[in-house]
Design a protein around this motif. Structure first.
Motif, PDB file in Angstrom:
ATOM      1  N   ALA A   1       0.851  -1.193   0.000  1.00  0.00           N
ATOM      2  CA  ALA A   1       0.000   0.000   0.000  1.00  0.00           C
ATOM      3  C   ALA A   1       0.885   1.241   0.000  1.00  0.00           C
ATOM      4  CB  ALA A   1      -0.923   0.010   1.218  1.00  0.00           C
ATOM      5  N   PRO A   2       0.457   2.305  -0.704  1.00  0.00           N
ATOM      6  CA  PRO A   2       1.243   3.538  -0.686  1.00  0.00           C
ATOM      7  C   PRO A   2       1.167   4.199   0.688  1.00  0.00           C
ATOM      8  CG  PRO A   2      -0.839   3.861  -1.828  1.00  0.00           C
ATOM      9  CD  PRO A   2      -0.743   2.407  -1.527  1.00  0.00           C
ATOM     10  N   PRO A   3       2.191   5.004   1.021  1.00  0.00           N
ATOM     11  CA  PRO A   3       3.368   5.344   0.216  1.00  0.00           C
ATOM     12  C   PRO A   3       4.356   4.179   0.149  1.00  0.00           C
ATOM     13  CG  PRO A   3       3.542   6.340   2.384  1.00  0.00           C
ATOM     14  CD  PRO A   3       2.174   5.725   2.311  1.00  0.00           C
ATOM     15  N   TYR A   4       5.114   4.135  -0.943  1.00  0.00           N
ATOM     16  CA  TYR A   4       6.074   3.061  -1.156  1.00  0.00           C
ATOM     17  C   TYR A   4       7.465   3.564  -0.753  1.00  0.00           C
ATOM     18  CZ  TYR A   4       2.127   1.581  -3.967  1.00  0.00           C
ATOM     19  OH  TYR A   4       0.857   1.254  -4.389  1.00  0.00           O
ATOM     20  N   THR A   5       8.029   2.920   0.270  1.00  0.00           N
ATOM     21  CA  THR A   5       9.345   3.309   0.772  1.00  0.00           C
ATOM     22  C   THR A   5      10.379   2.336   0.237  1.00  0.00           C
ATOM     23  OG1 THR A   5       8.395   4.237   2.795  1.00  0.00           O
ATOM     24  CG2 THR A   5      10.745   3.728   2.815  1.00  0.00           C
ATOM     25  N   VAL A   6      11.297   2.853  -0.558  1.00  0.00           N
ATOM     26  CA  VAL A   6      12.341   2.036  -1.160  1.00  0.00           C
ATOM     27  C   VAL A   6      13.652   2.341  -0.444  1.00  0.00           C
ATOM     28  CG1 VAL A   6      13.526   1.408  -3.294  1.00  0.00           C
ATOM     29  CG2 VAL A   6      11.131   2.170  -3.367  1.00  0.00           C
ATOM     30  N   LEU A   7      14.244   1.304   0.136  1.00  0.00           N
ATOM     31  CA  LEU A   7      15.541   1.446   0.803  1.00  0.00           C
ATOM     32  C   LEU A   7      16.582   0.685  -0.002  1.00  0.00           C
ATOM     33  CD1 LEU A   7      14.537   0.909   4.550  1.00  0.00           C
ATOM     34  CD2 LEU A   7      14.879   3.071   3.332  1.00  0.00           C
ATOM     35  N   ALA A   8      17.701   1.334  -0.259  1.00  0.00           N
ATOM     36  CA  ALA A   8      18.773   0.710  -1.028  1.00  0.00           C
ATOM     37  C   ALA A   8      20.090   0.916  -0.301  1.00  0.00           C
ATOM     38  CB  ALA A   8      18.844   1.320  -2.429  1.00  0.00           C
ATOM     39  N   VAL A   9      20.874  -0.157  -0.179  1.00  0.00           N
ATOM     40  CA  VAL A   9      22.186  -0.091   0.453  1.00  0.00           C
ATOM     41  C   VAL A   9      23.230   0.230  -0.601  1.00  0.00           C
ATOM     42  CG1 VAL A   9      23.958  -1.412   1.669  1.00  0.00           C
ATOM     43  CG2 VAL A   9      21.548  -1.686   2.289  1.00  0.00           C
ATOM     44  N   GLY A  10      24.095   1.170  -0.263  1.00  0.00           N
ATOM     45  CA  GLY A  10      25.151   1.570  -1.187  1.00  0.00           C
ATOM     46  C   GLY A  10      25.791   2.856  -0.691  1.00  0.00           C
ATOM     47  N   ASP A  11      26.668   3.408  -1.483  1.00  0.00           N
ATOM     48  CA  ASP A  11      27.290   4.693  -1.156  1.00  0.00           C
ATOM     49  C   ASP A  11      26.216   5.769  -1.267  1.00  0.00           C
ATOM     50  OD1 ASP A  11      28.679   7.085  -1.044  1.00  0.00           O
ATOM     51  OD2 ASP A  11      30.418   6.287  -2.119  1.00  0.00           O
ATOM     52  N   GLY A  12      25.696   6.213  -0.119  1.00  0.00           N
ATOM     53  CA  GLY A  12      24.500   7.043  -0.077  1.00  0.00           C
ATOM     54  C   GLY A  12      24.465   8.200  -1.046  1.00  0.00           C
ATOM     55  N   GLN A  13      25.387   9.155  -0.899  1.00  0.00           N
ATOM     56  CA  GLN A  13      25.348  10.357  -1.716  1.00  0.00           C
ATOM     57  C   GLN A  13      25.624  10.045  -3.182  1.00  0.00           C
ATOM     58  OE1 GLN A  13      24.334  13.396  -0.439  1.00  0.00           O
ATOM     59  NE2 GLN A  13      24.143  13.752  -2.645  1.00  0.00           N
ATOM     60  N   ARG A  14      26.595   9.176  -3.432  1.00  0.00           N
ATOM     61  CA  ARG A  14      26.913   8.820  -4.807  1.00  0.00           C
ATOM     62  C   ARG A  14      25.752   8.068  -5.454  1.00  0.00           C
ATOM     63  NH1 ARG A  14      32.455   5.781  -5.633  1.00  0.00           N
ATOM     64  NH2 ARG A  14      33.127   7.809  -4.779  1.00  0.00           N
ATOM     65  N   LEU A  15      25.136   7.170  -4.705  1.00  0.00           N
ATOM     66  CA  LEU A  15      23.995   6.416  -5.234  1.00  0.00           C
ATOM     67  C   LEU A  15      22.828   7.338  -5.530  1.00  0.00           C
ATOM     68  CD1 LEU A  15      22.649   3.719  -5.903  1.00  0.00           C
ATOM     69  CD2 LEU A  15      22.104   3.467  -3.462  1.00  0.00           C
ATOM     70  N   SER A  16      22.584   8.311  -4.632  1.00  0.00           N
ATOM     71  CA  SER A  16      21.487   9.259  -4.838  1.00  0.00           C
ATOM     72  C   SER A  16      21.714  10.096  -6.096  1.00  0.00           C
ATOM     73  CB  SER A  16      21.363  10.177  -3.617  1.00  0.00           C
ATOM     74  OG  SER A  16      20.409  11.196  -3.846  1.00  0.00           O
ATOM     75  N   THR A  17      22.921  10.586  -6.253  1.00  0.00           N
ATOM     76  CA  THR A  17      23.229  11.416  -7.417  1.00  0.00           C
ATOM     77  C   THR A  17      23.137  10.605  -8.716  1.00  0.00           C
ATOM     78  OG1 THR A  17      24.690  12.803  -6.083  1.00  0.00           O
ATOM     79  CG2 THR A  17      24.963  12.895  -8.471  1.00  0.00           C
ATOM     80  N   ALA A  18      23.690   9.401  -8.685  1.00  0.00           N
ATOM     81  CA  ALA A  18      23.673   8.568  -9.887  1.00  0.00           C
ATOM     82  C   ALA A  18      22.247   8.216 -10.297  1.00  0.00           C
ATOM     83  CB  ALA A  18      24.481   7.293  -9.642  1.00  0.00           C
ATOM     84  N   PHE A  19      21.398   7.931  -9.313  1.00  0.00           N
ATOM     85  CA  PHE A  19      20.011   7.594  -9.643  1.00  0.00           C
ATOM     86  C   PHE A  19      19.282   8.793 -10.232  1.00  0.00           C
ATOM     87  CE2 PHE A  19      15.520   7.669  -8.374  1.00  0.00           C
ATOM     88  CZ  PHE A  19      15.066   6.548  -9.069  1.00  0.00           C
ATOM     89  N   GLN A  20      19.419   9.963  -9.632  1.00  0.00           N
ATOM     90  CA  GLN A  20      18.703  11.138 -10.119  1.00  0.00           C
ATOM     91  C   GLN A  20      19.167  11.546 -11.515  1.00  0.00           C
ATOM     92  OE1 GLN A  20      17.713  14.264  -7.027  1.00  0.00           O
ATOM     93  NE2 GLN A  20      19.178  13.065  -5.815  1.00  0.00           N
ATOM     94  N   ASP A  21      20.423  11.243 -11.851  1.00  0.00           N
ATOM     95  CA  ASP A  21      20.941  11.582 -13.182  1.00  0.00           C
ATOM     96  C   ASP A  21      20.593  10.522 -14.222  1.00  0.00           C
ATOM     97  OD1 ASP A  21      21.995  13.893 -12.170  1.00  0.00           O
ATOM     98  OD2 ASP A  21      24.018  13.063 -11.886  1.00  0.00           O
ATOM     99  N   SER A  22      20.113   9.366 -13.776  1.00  0.00           N
ATOM    100  CA  SER A  22      19.819   8.281 -14.705  1.00  0.00           C
ATOM    101  C   SER A  22      18.490   8.518 -15.417  1.00  0.00           C
ATOM    102  CB  SER A  22      19.766   6.945 -13.961  1.00  0.00           C
ATOM    103  OG  SER A  22      18.633   6.906 -13.094  1.00  0.00           O
ATOM    104  N   ALA A  23      18.244   7.732 -16.456  1.00  0.00           N
ATOM    105  CA  ALA A  23      16.982   7.850 -17.199  1.00  0.00           C
ATOM    106  C   ALA A  23      15.793   7.520 -16.312  1.00  0.00           C
ATOM    107  CB  ALA A  23      17.018   6.919 -18.418  1.00  0.00           C
ATOM    108  N   ASP A  24      15.956   6.563 -15.393  1.00  0.00           N
ATOM    109  CA  ASP A  24      14.857   6.194 -14.507  1.00  0.00           C
ATOM    110  C   ASP A  24      14.603   7.274 -13.457  1.00  0.00           C
ATOM    111  OD1 ASP A  24      14.348   3.620 -15.684  1.00  0.00           O
ATOM    112  OD2 ASP A  24      16.233   2.958 -14.780  1.00  0.00           O
TER     113      ASP A  24
END
Length: 273
Positions: A207-230
């Protein structure tokens, strides 16, 4: 003499005579009013009788309805309790199977067991990462039929399974080591699908809201995701369709182990000549 004769012949005024004649022909009018009042009284008595009869019938049937309602409530409670016990049994068996699988991976994997368990989602994991929260638009509708059905975008303001698929795939592509959606750990065999307006992750409705948690290099992962096509796709959903989303780097996120794993092994086959 003519005056006396006239008085004798016309002892009653002509107007009174006409009124008397009308009363003799059509009645005095009093019986008509009386009949109207009697009709009204009869209607009121009939209404009162109907209401009284309905009240009596309701009182007679009330115990039966109350008994049926109580039986239905008891049945619902009993079935709910049975379902809860079955769910507890399923959870216990799932935990047992998970423990056995993790132990098997540890024995077979040797030094690589930890990495294999992490990639397979067999063990809980914690560390720095990213948190993405995706929710329906405030005025989301329950049905579509617009551009979304053909272009893949959400013109209803509701988050769809394909939206979550793109978010998850974008995180994997951006370097995520492990991902969970609303506490549901994803593996290489996980599926994100739809059942009506509900989103299923490994056949579990979320049920919403959908909380997605991902393990990785936090700031780098955040930046890479926002710059990606998705990541840009998610931004389009926010700007054009009112889908609410936020992303933030986290110092530590905790992901549970996958509820159950399917262990598959490969065996060498015989060659053909």
């Amino acid at each position: 003499m003519s005056l006396l004769t006239n008085v004798t012949d016309h002892a009653l005024d002509d107007g009174y005579a006409e009124a008397a004649a009308r009363r003799s022909a059509g009645g005095t009018g009093l019986p008509g009013r009386l009949r109207a009042r009697l009709g009204l009284a009869a209607a009121l008595l009939l209404s009162a009788a109907v209401v009284t009869l309905g009240a009596v019938q309701a009182q007679i049937s009330a115990p039966t309805l109350a008994k049926e309602r109580e039986q239905l409530i008891n049945r619902i409670q009993s079935e709910t309790a049975a379902a809860d016990k079955l769910q507890e049994s399923v959870d216990a068996l799932r935990d047992s199977v998970g423990s056995t699988q993790r132990e098997a991976l540890r024995k077979q994997g040797g030094d690589r067991a930890e990495l294999v368990s992490l990639l397979a989602g067999a063990t809980p994991v914690q560390g720095p990462g990213v948190k993405i929260v995706v929710d329906d638009a405030k005025q989301a509708r329950t049905s579509g039929g617009g551009p979304r059905e053909s272009s893949g975008f959400s013109d209803t303001g509701r988050v769809r399974d394909r939206d979550m698929q793109r978010v998850v795939n974008g995180l994997w592509q951006s370097g995520a080591e492990a991902i969970a959606v609303n506490g549901q750990r994803l593996t290489s065999l996980s599926a994100i699908r739809a059942a009506g307006d509900a989103i299923l992750v490994d056949n579990k409705p979320l049920a919403p809201p959908y909380t997605v948690l991902a393990v990785g290099d936090g700031q780098r992962l955040s930046t890479a995701f926002q710059d990606s096509a998705d990541g840009q796709y998610l931004h389009v959903l926010q700007q054009n369709y009112g889908v609410r989303a936020s992303i933030s780097a986290q110092d530590e996120v905790r992901l549970p182990a996958a509820p159950s794993l399917i262990v598959r092994t490969a065996k060498p086959g015989k060659g053909t000549s």
